[in-house]
Motif scaffolding. Sequence first.
Motif, PDB file in Angstrom:
ATOM      1  N   GLU A 159       0.796  -1.242   0.000  1.00 12.31           N
ATOM      2  CA  GLU A 159       0.000   0.000   0.000  1.00 12.31           C
ATOM      3  C   GLU A 159       0.831   1.297   0.000  1.00 12.31           C
ATOM      4  O   GLU A 159       0.527   2.205  -0.774  1.00 12.31           O
ATOM      5  CB  GLU A 159      -0.968   0.019   1.198  1.00 12.31           C
ATOM      6  CG  GLU A 159      -2.191  -0.838   0.991  1.00 12.31           C
ATOM      7  CD  GLU A 159      -3.267  -0.601   2.053  1.00 12.31           C
ATOM      8  OE1 GLU A 159      -3.129   0.324   2.865  1.00 12.31           O
ATOM      9  OE2 GLU A 159      -4.243  -1.364   2.052  1.00 12.31           O
ATOM     10  N   PRO A 160       1.864   1.397   0.845  1.00 13.17           N
ATOM     11  CA  PRO A 160       2.551   2.693   0.954  1.00 13.17           C
ATOM     12  C   PRO A 160       3.168   3.185  -0.350  1.00 13.17           C
ATOM     13  O   PRO A 160       3.278   4.395  -0.565  1.00 13.17           O
ATOM     14  CB  PRO A 160       3.651   2.430   1.998  1.00 13.17           C
ATOM     15  CG  PRO A 160       3.166   1.262   2.784  1.00 13.17           C
ATOM     16  CD  PRO A 160       2.389   0.427   1.822  1.00 13.17           C
ATOM     17  N   ASP A 161       3.562   2.286  -1.260  1.00 12.41           N
ATOM     18  CA  ASP A 161       4.185   2.722  -2.523  1.00 12.41           C
ATOM     19  C   ASP A 161       3.150   2.937  -3.632  1.00 12.41           C
ATOM     20  O   ASP A 161       3.512   3.033  -4.807  1.00 12.41           O
ATOM     21  CB  ASP A 161       5.212   1.667  -2.990  1.00 12.41           C
ATOM     22  CG  ASP A 161       6.312   1.477  -1.964  1.00 12.41           C
ATOM     23  OD1 ASP A 161       6.616   2.461  -1.266  1.00 12.41           O
ATOM     24  OD2 ASP A 161       6.832   0.356  -1.837  1.00 12.41           O
ATOM     25  N   GLY A 162       1.865   2.974  -3.277  1.00 15.15           N
ATOM     26  CA  GLY A 162       0.808   3.091  -4.287  1.00 15.15           C
ATOM     27  C   GLY A 162       0.464   1.682  -4.740  1.00 15.15           C
ATOM     28  O   GLY A 162       1.237   1.050  -5.457  1.00 15.15           O
ATOM     29  N   TYR A 163      -0.671   1.196  -4.281  1.00 17.91           N
ATOM     30  CA  TYR A 163      -1.000  -0.223  -4.479  1.00 17.91           C
ATOM     31  C   TYR A 163      -1.159  -0.580  -5.954  1.00 17.91           C
ATOM     32  O   TYR A 163      -1.869   0.074  -6.691  1.00 17.91           O
ATOM     33  CB  TYR A 163      -2.295  -0.555  -3.725  1.00 17.91           C
ATOM     34  CG  TYR A 163      -2.657  -2.016  -3.807  1.00 17.91           C
ATOM     35  CD1 TYR A 163      -1.917  -2.963  -3.122  1.00 17.91           C
ATOM     36  CD2 TYR A 163      -3.715  -2.441  -4.596  1.00 17.91           C
ATOM     37  CE1 TYR A 163      -2.218  -4.306  -3.204  1.00 17.91           C
ATOM     38  CE2 TYR A 163      -4.038  -3.782  -4.679  1.00 17.91           C
ATOM     39  CZ  TYR A 163      -3.277  -4.707  -3.984  1.00 17.91           C
ATOM     40  OH  TYR A 163      -3.581  -6.044  -4.074  1.00 17.91           O
ATOM     41  N   ASP A 164      -0.446  -1.642  -6.363  1.00 15.50           N
ATOM     42  CA  ASP A 164      -0.543  -2.134  -7.729  1.00 15.50           C
ATOM     43  C   ASP A 164      -0.805  -3.648  -7.652  1.00 15.50           C
ATOM     44  O   ASP A 164       0.022  -4.383  -7.099  1.00 15.50           O
ATOM     45  CB  ASP A 164       0.773  -1.857  -8.471  1.00 15.50           C
ATOM     46  CG  ASP A 164       0.766  -2.450  -9.868  1.00 15.50           C
ATOM     47  OD1 ASP A 164       0.197  -1.805 -10.764  1.00 15.50           O
ATOM     48  OD2 ASP A 164       1.288  -3.571 -10.048  1.00 15.50           O
ATOM     49  N   ARG A 165      -1.952  -4.073  -8.177  1.00 11.04           N
ATOM     50  CA  ARG A 165      -2.380  -5.463  -7.972  1.00 11.04           C
ATOM     51  C   ARG A 165      -1.370  -6.469  -8.529  1.00 11.04           C
ATOM     52  O   ARG A 165      -1.056  -7.471  -7.881  1.00 11.04           O
ATOM     53  CB  ARG A 165      -3.776  -5.670  -8.605  1.00 11.04           C
ATOM     54  CG  ARG A 165      -4.440  -6.972  -8.218  1.00 11.04           C
ATOM     55  CD  ARG A 165      -5.943  -6.926  -8.402  1.00 11.04           C
ATOM     56  NE  ARG A 165      -6.585  -5.915  -7.572  1.00 11.04           N
ATOM     57  CZ  ARG A 165      -6.850  -6.048  -6.277  1.00 11.04           C
ATOM     58  NH1 ARG A 165      -6.511  -7.146  -5.652  1.00 11.04           N
ATOM     59  NH2 ARG A 165      -7.430  -5.076  -5.602  1.00 11.04           N
ATOM     60  N   ALA A 166      -0.830  -6.200  -9.723  1.00  8.32           N
ATOM     61  CA  ALA A 166       0.084  -7.162 -10.342  1.00  8.32           C
ATOM     62  C   ALA A 166       1.375  -7.288  -9.530  1.00  8.32           C
ATOM     63  O   ALA A 166       1.885  -8.391  -9.306  1.00  8.32           O
ATOM     64  CB  ALA A 166       0.400  -6.732 -11.771  1.00  8.32           C
TER      65      ALA A 166
END
Length: 330
Positions: free
Chosen positions: A278-285
């Motif tokens: 989450e903290p780094d900007g959530y990216d699903r892949a």
Amino acid sequence: MIPAEYEQVLFCDGAIVSIHSTVLGPALGGVRFRPYPSEEAALQDVLRLSRAMTYKAAVAGLDYGGGKAVIVGDPHAADRRERLAAFARCVDSLGGRYLTAEDVGTTQADMDFVRTITPYVTGTSQGSGDPSPPTALGVFCAMTATAEALWGSADLAGRHVVVQGVGKVGRALVGHLLAAGCRVTVADVDPAATAVEGVEVVDPARAHAVPCDVFSPCALGGVLSPATIPELACAAVVGSANNQLADDACADRLAGRGVLYVPDYVANAGGIVNIAEEPDGYDRARAEAAVRRIHDTVLRVLAEADREGVTPLVAATRLAEERLRRRPTA
Ligand code: NAD
């Protein structure tokens, strides 16, 4: 009596927050909403769960500490909102030392509500969402690693897996297992939960004794005990439930029976691995790739256990403690 290894235990408004360690980062762990028989029972549960979170994050290579919370009471009672609001204020008062998340008895919608009171909450619909699907994927990856260690191939096709507890995690795990070509048997105290196409169903009281390749506890804790271990008829135990062992000596009993036990906190780390994105900007892949690395973590734990002639539980504990000594990003 609270052991000295716990950094802080806060009792407030019928909730208990246990911060076991912030050595690696803020203490991360979900909140359980349950009608415990006593405050002492709730305290023992939250202490044990928060300690396991420290080890879970450490072995998974995350820069988070271990924490957990319980709200003592009926999660279906009329005052649910007020209880959650009081809990959220309690979390807020800790100023970010503890980050909460959903757990047994709480939902993603609850985390959205908690977010209206405090920013120190993960797994909201605006963040990484429900941790259950990544937890299930992580358990599946722990099983492919187990298969590789035991049978020389990570391919689970044709293997028989018994899943005890077909809830948020168990149901998603069953999906992965069926897609991989496994024979799947399920058990749940709620008959409606077992209505899944393509599986066999057994009595939940006997699920642990069904002959199979992998037994997967995905309900509540304490399922591996002096009473059940002699009845196991599986090659390995790999599941999502927290605190699967009635006590640590049960790891030796399992080894004595020739059953490979992947420590629960190693197999079920997918949820916090996902949250840690989450903290780094959530990216699903990117998060899914991180969860899939649980396969390698399990192989590392099993190899270490083999090399040192110890149980996987001892090997995982040593890996965690070594990392805690080295501190973050080492
Ligand atoms: P859940 O409440 O959605 O599902 C649990 C299921 O187990 C329910 O269907 C329930 O009826 C069933 N059950 C209860 N007692 C049983 C018994 N004695 N025999 C058979 N079935 C029984 O919970 P969940 O979110 O799927 O979590 C399952 C376990 O995994 C819990 O121990 C939880 O702490 C752990 N866990 C969950 C996550 C997550 O992301 N949800 C992450 C890590 C660990």
